[in-house]
Scaffold this motif. Structure first.
Motif, PDB file in Angstrom:
ATOM      1  N   LYS A 189       0.825  -1.208   0.000  1.00  0.00           N
ATOM      2  CA  LYS A 189       0.000   0.000   0.000  1.00  0.00           C
ATOM      3  C   LYS A 189       0.859   1.257   0.000  1.00  0.00           C
ATOM      4  CE  LYS A 189      -3.724   2.305   2.565  1.00  0.00           C
ATOM      5  NZ  LYS A 189      -4.625   2.228   3.760  1.00  0.00           N
ATOM      6  N   GLU A 203       2.351   1.642  -3.464  1.00  0.00           N
ATOM      7  CA  GLU A 203       1.337   1.979  -4.456  1.00  0.00           C
ATOM      8  C   GLU A 203       0.828   3.408  -4.313  1.00  0.00           C
ATOM      9  OE1 GLU A 203      -1.609  -1.082  -4.012  1.00  0.00           O
ATOM     10  OE2 GLU A 203      -0.654  -2.387  -5.509  1.00  0.00           O
ATOM     11  N   ARG A 209      11.179  -0.758  -5.529  1.00  0.00           N
ATOM     12  CA  ARG A 209      10.844  -0.795  -6.953  1.00  0.00           C
ATOM     13  C   ARG A 209      12.066  -1.305  -7.718  1.00  0.00           C
ATOM     14  NH1 ARG A 209       6.093   2.033  -7.665  1.00  0.00           N
ATOM     15  NH2 ARG A 209       5.715   3.715  -6.144  1.00  0.00           N
TER      16      ARG A 209
END
Length: 208
Positions: free
Chosen positions: A86, A89, A141
């Motif tokens: 979360k 994102e 990432r």
């Protein structure tokens, strides 16, 4: 190890699990595979950083958008994974590190001091605030890892990643995680790992 893999699977998020067996002969590979994980093995012990790099290479080669790094000794609660996802994102961060420093009641005193001290140093070198730079529980990432040539191969790799990412302009955030300490033996050597950390600081002064 099997318990960790199963704990991730119970979340029902459909995550692929990769276990890097860093030269262990204690049944890690068999337990991980039995629990449903993919396993990559090192023929000998090469260090935590080397294991992380193997995992990163796997993620990049297979086109994953992000990787969640966690230890296999059950000190990282898999139930926190949705919070990491979360946070990533949200688009605000490129790396999210789990911070144990909000609740240190069960943390050994020497570890509190060490984490606070090293985190201040890494925060300055990475040019942003990182409350718990020594936490290995994090989501990254894969764009952060592209072209990142790591020179360390032990516990100092986790700090190197943060310094290099920060220097390259990637955003590093944190979320609170629980401190879980088992009866397992620590593989950290206070003298050797301190020297490695000091060497990392010196080398980082010449990075761009």
């Amino acid at each position: 190890m099997g318990n960790v893999v199963r704990a991730v699977g119970v979340l029902g998020l459909g995550l692929d699990v990769l276990v890097v067996n860093d030269g262990s002969t204690d049944g890690t590979t068999q337990a991980a595979r039995a629990a449903g994980a993919e396993v990559v093995e090192h023929s000998r012990n090469m260090g935590k950083g080397a294991a992380l790099k193997t995992g990163f290479d796997y993620a990049l080669e297979h086109g994953y958008e992000a990787i969640i790094a966690m230890d296999g000794d059950e000190q990282h609660d898999a139930a926190t994974i949705p919070s990491f996802i979360k946070a990533l994102e949200s688009g605000e961060w490129d790396i999210v590190v789990g911070s144990r420093m909000g609740e240190v009641r069960d943390m050994p005193g020497i570890r509190i001091w060490t984490n606070q001290t090293t985190s201040r140093v890494i925060s300055r070198l990475a040019r942003q605030d990182i409350p718990d730079s020594q936490s290995g529980y994090r989501i990254i990432r894969t764009t952060v890892l592209e072209g990142m040539e790591l020179v360390t191969r032990c516990y100092d790799t986790e700090s190197e990643i943060l310094i290099r990412a920060g220097r390259r302009g990637f955003r590093i955030g944190s979320i609170p995680i629980e401190s879980i300490y088992t009866d397992g033996i620590s593989h950290i050597n206070p003298v050797i790992d301190t020297l490695r950390f000091l060497r990392l600081i010196w080398r980082s002064l010449f990075w761009r």
